[in-house]
Design a protein around this motif. Structure first.
Motif, PDB file in Angstrom:
ATOM      1  N   ALA A 288      84.031  15.712 -34.849  1.00 57.89           N
ATOM      2  CA  ALA A 288      84.776  16.259 -33.719  1.00 57.89           C
ATOM      3  C   ALA A 288      83.845  16.905 -32.705  1.00 57.89           C
ATOM      4  O   ALA A 288      84.095  16.848 -31.493  1.00 57.89           O
ATOM      5  CB  ALA A 288      85.818  17.267 -34.200  1.00 57.89           C
ATOM      6  N   ARG A 291      82.381  14.163 -30.616  1.00 59.14           N
ATOM      7  CA  ARG A 291      83.401  13.453 -29.840  1.00 59.14           C
ATOM      8  C   ARG A 291      83.862  14.255 -28.616  1.00 59.14           C
ATOM      9  O   ARG A 291      84.116  13.694 -27.552  1.00 59.14           O
ATOM     10  CB  ARG A 291      84.608  13.134 -30.719  1.00 59.14           C
ATOM     11  CG  ARG A 291      84.325  12.142 -31.822  1.00 59.14           C
ATOM     12  CD  ARG A 291      85.601  11.726 -32.541  1.00 59.14           C
ATOM     13  NE  ARG A 291      85.328  10.926 -33.720  1.00 59.14           N
ATOM     14  CZ  ARG A 291      84.992   9.649 -33.714  1.00 59.14           C
ATOM     15  NH1 ARG A 291      84.872   9.019 -32.558  1.00 59.14           N
ATOM     16  NH2 ARG A 291      84.769   8.999 -34.835  1.00 59.14           N
ATOM     17  N   LEU A 292      84.010  15.570 -28.797  1.00 59.99           N
ATOM     18  CA  LEU A 292      84.607  16.375 -27.735  1.00 59.99           C
ATOM     19  C   LEU A 292      83.648  17.342 -27.066  1.00 59.99           C
ATOM     20  O   LEU A 292      83.900  17.793 -25.953  1.00 59.99           O
ATOM     21  CB  LEU A 292      85.789  17.178 -28.301  1.00 59.99           C
ATOM     22  CG  LEU A 292      86.930  16.394 -28.952  1.00 59.99           C
ATOM     23  CD1 LEU A 292      88.073  17.337 -29.297  1.00 59.99           C
ATOM     24  CD2 LEU A 292      87.424  15.280 -28.042  1.00 59.99           C
ATOM     25  N   ASN A 321      88.422  19.759 -34.140  1.00 61.40           N
ATOM     26  CA  ASN A 321      89.077  18.664 -34.855  1.00 61.40           C
ATOM     27  C   ASN A 321      90.579  18.651 -34.589  1.00 61.40           C
ATOM     28  O   ASN A 321      91.190  17.581 -34.446  1.00 61.40           O
ATOM     29  CB  ASN A 321      88.813  18.777 -36.358  1.00 61.40           C
ATOM     30  CG  ASN A 321      89.217  17.529 -37.106  1.00 61.40           C
ATOM     31  OD1 ASN A 321      88.825  16.419 -36.740  1.00 61.40           O
ATOM     32  ND2 ASN A 321      90.016  17.688 -38.141  1.00 61.40           N
ATOM     33  N   ARG A 324      90.961  17.173 -31.255  1.00 60.27           N
ATOM     34  CA  ARG A 324      90.740  15.728 -31.350  1.00 60.27           C
ATOM     35  C   ARG A 324      91.986  15.016 -31.860  1.00 60.27           C
ATOM     36  O   ARG A 324      92.375  13.959 -31.353  1.00 60.27           O
ATOM     37  CB  ARG A 324      89.556  15.464 -32.278  1.00 60.27           C
ATOM     38  CG  ARG A 324      89.135  14.011 -32.387  1.00 60.27           C
ATOM     39  CD  ARG A 324      89.847  13.237 -33.470  1.00 60.27           C
ATOM     40  NE  ARG A 324      89.720  13.843 -34.780  1.00 60.27           N
ATOM     41  CZ  ARG A 324      90.415  13.454 -35.830  1.00 60.27           C
ATOM     42  NH1 ARG A 324      91.317  12.494 -35.716  1.00 60.27           N
ATOM     43  NH2 ARG A 324      90.262  14.039 -37.008  1.00 60.27           N
ATOM     44  N   GLU A 328      93.952  12.167 -29.859  1.00 59.01           N
ATOM     45  CA  GLU A 328      94.097  10.866 -30.507  1.00 59.01           C
ATOM     46  C   GLU A 328      95.562  10.445 -30.580  1.00 59.01           C
ATOM     47  O   GLU A 328      95.900   9.283 -30.319  1.00 59.01           O
ATOM     48  CB  GLU A 328      93.501  10.925 -31.914  1.00 59.01           C
ATOM     49  CG  GLU A 328      93.663   9.636 -32.694  1.00 59.01           C
ATOM     50  CD  GLU A 328      93.489   9.833 -34.189  1.00 59.01           C
ATOM     51  OE1 GLU A 328      94.021   9.016 -34.946  1.00 59.01           O
ATOM     52  OE2 GLU A 328      92.835  10.823 -34.601  1.00 59.01           O
ATOM     53  N   VAL A 361      87.005   9.583 -28.262  1.00 54.26           N
ATOM     54  CA  VAL A 361      88.044   9.317 -29.266  1.00 54.26           C
ATOM     55  C   VAL A 361      88.399   7.829 -29.336  1.00 54.26           C
ATOM     56  O   VAL A 361      89.185   7.406 -30.164  1.00 54.26           O
ATOM     57  CB  VAL A 361      89.303  10.170 -28.975  1.00 54.26           C
ATOM     58  CG1 VAL A 361      90.343  10.062 -30.080  1.00 54.26           C
ATOM     59  CG2 VAL A 361      88.909  11.657 -28.835  1.00 54.26           C
TER      60      VAL A 361
END
Length: 561
Positions: A288, A291-292, A321, A324, A328, A361
């Motif tokens: 996470a 990703r972010l 997370n 995320r 998602e 994502v």
């Protein structure tokens, strides 16, 4: 979906039973081509030796020279869980052996993937004399050239497939590079770095710079296990040794504070941890960050020396997370709404793009769509400057990187850049070329596979006797190492549905019966009621709730017809 049972030889089962294994476990292992000899070679002394890994000995010599001369080493890592654990293993291992070492992880949204010239320019502000890549670099031709032009020594450790040209680095260690005869081609990036450290320790001992028992690299195996499982590399015999030994350390309470903190926030007991916990609870929280935000948070968590420091970073990962998951869910809703109208069974591929999707994502989104439709999927998001970035996931039978390579050969101006391996890949194209890519990718995949490949096959381990469906069996199976290429046991039986109710509008909670024996069951991501008589594929699991542990069947697939 077609359900089929794995096959095994009775002689293989008997040989494993002779090793003292219960009948069921012997049957499961035999069905996965594990011999009695394989089973007897599970401890660290049976790990493949680093001298078979091309470049490992030479890189050990170069790193030993750097340590001797106290050169500044800068690690350039990837921004996923494998990259984070590989960076942490490199940091900890090199520090143990007296190196001057620091790390830099690129923000994926600003610098992209790998050792780019932009990252080299940023790295140069720290004035490193040696750049060491982990889990990246095999495709970084321009970045290596830029670093060399600035007088830096460049050492590459990677596991991704090389292109036709490889960088002019001072040394490359990658089991998948041409000419490397290392028997295991499935090492994760963290596994490759671990092997380099083994070779380095041997080199330093040979030079008289380390005492025999001065550096214990086994203390890094919890990180090696986490990165190996999280990166979904094939769990061949060598990787299973690494994961098994890492899990053993975690269960014994000897993991680094960062892993223990993440497990605590995820509600998992370290004493009972298994490979699935690393893959489903720890890995996603670590990912996470990359990703972010910035994977530096994840690496700092894994490098934390105290439980308090680790928990502070782990809480940040926990929040990221949750964010995320929300992003998602929204992206998945958008994609599924479109595909419900647009997808046809005659399609071989799915390529989707929406300009407001989150770059970090799209890989998860591609995985979810692949699971739903059983097609190779590439999801794209806006990357700025007229480009869109894609993340792809494949199905068994299609090598995704090779497919993209063929797209490039047919239309050299279509893909700006790409990389990856059989089951996952990344690429960039111009936004105006999305429709052309959709068409070309579809045509290429149709030329590589047939319609039969598009039928999903669920392999099971057959029926379980009622006397085998116990907590003891579930705990036995849970403690084994299962994962990519070495699948978790799935059984297939007929049940009577006694009770069923929908949980949270998306899961089905069941009470099932087989031969007068009743079982609790859960069917995740399924909100439709089942008929009274049903055949299901299921896994045995230990359900922990409010401090209680009980047997639960996790339904993987239900045959209603």
């Amino acid at each position: 979906m077609r359900v089929q049972q794995r096959v095994y030889s009775n002689s293989g089962v008997e040989a494993l039973q002779a090793q003292g294994l219960p009948n069921l476990l012997a049957r499961l292992l035999a069905a996965r081509s594990v011999s009695a000899e394989d089973w007897s070679l599970q401890e660290m002394p049976h790990l493949l030796k680093p001298d078979a890994l091309t470049g490992a000995t030479r890189m050990a010599q170069l790193l030993a020279d750097a340590i001797t001369q106290q050169k500044r080493i800068l690690i350039i890592g990837d921004y996923d869980a494998d990259g984070a654990t590989a960076t942490s293993v490199a940091m900890r291992g090199l520090d143990m052996m007296g190196a001057r070492v620091d790390f830099l992880v690129p923000n994926r949204f600003e610098y992209g993937y790998g050792l780019t010239p932009e990252i080299v320019a940023l790295a140069a502000t720290q004035q490193p004399e040696v750049i060491l890549t982990v889990d990246n670099g095999i495709a970084s031709i321009d970045g290596v050239a830029a670093a060399k032009a600035l007088g830096m020594q460049v050492l590459i450790t990677d596991h991704h497939l090389p292109g036709e040209q490889t960088p002019a680095a001072d040394c490359i260690v990658n089991p998948n590079q041409r000419g490397c005869d290392f028997p295991s081609k499935h090492l994760a990036g963290v596994g490759v770095m671990f092997y380099v450290l083994i070779a380095l320790r041997a080199e330093l001992k040979q030079r008289g710079m380390l005492a025999e028992d001065e550096v214990h690299l086994g203390s890094l195996l919890d990180l090696v296990a986490l990165g190996t499982v999280a990166d979904l590399v094939r769990l061949d015999a060598n990787n299973r040794i690494l994961v098994r030994q890492g899990l053993k350390r975690i269960r014994q309470g000897m993991a680094c504070p960062g892993i223990l903190a993440i497990l605590k926030l995820a509600g998992r007991d370290p004493a009972q941890v298994n490979a699935q916990d690393l893959g489903f609870y720890v890995g996603p929280r670590l990912n996470a960050a990359g990703r972010l935000d910035d994977m530096t948070i994840g690496i700092r968590c894994l490098l934390a020396e105290t439980p308090l420091e680790a928990m502070q970073y782990a809480q940040q990962l926990h929040v990221l997370n949750a964010e995320r998951k929300q992003i998602e869910a929204e992206m998945q809703w958008d994609a599924m709404a479109d595909l419900t109208h647009d997808f046809t069974d005659s399609q071989y591929t799915i390529s989707v793009f929406q300009p407001d999707w989150h770059q970090g994502v799209i890989g998860i989104l591609a995985s979810r769509i692949k699971e739903r439709f059983h097609r190779p999927v590439i999801a794209f998001a806006d990357a700025g400057d007229g480009l869109i970035k894609g993340s792809g996931r494949s199905i068994a039978g299609l090598h995704l990187r090779d497919a993209l390579d063929l797209v490039t050969k047919q239309q050299p101006d279509l893909i700006v850049k790409f990389g990856g391996h059989a089951m996952a890949a990344g690429l960039s194209i111009r936004a105006v070329d999305f429709a052309r890519f959709q068409h070309t990718f579809e045509q290429v995949v149709q030329s590589l596979i047939d319609a039969e490949t598009l039928q999903e096959i669920l392999e099971t381990d057959g029926s379980l006797e009622v006397h085998e469906m116990t907590m003891q069996t579930a705990e036995l199976l849970t403690q084994q190492v299962w994962g990519q290429g070495f699948p978790q046991p799935v059984f297939y039986d007929r049940f009577q549905v006694l009770q069923q109710r929908i949980l949270g509008e998306k899961h089905l909670k069941l009470r099932l019966q087989k031969h007068n024996q009743q079982f609790d069951a859960i069917y995740f991501q399924h909100a439709e009621l089942l008929p009274e008589q049903i055949e299901i594929a299921y896994a045995l699991q230990v359900n922990e709730f409010n401090g209680n542990r009980n047997l639960q069947l996790q339904v993987m697939h239900a045959v209603t017809a």
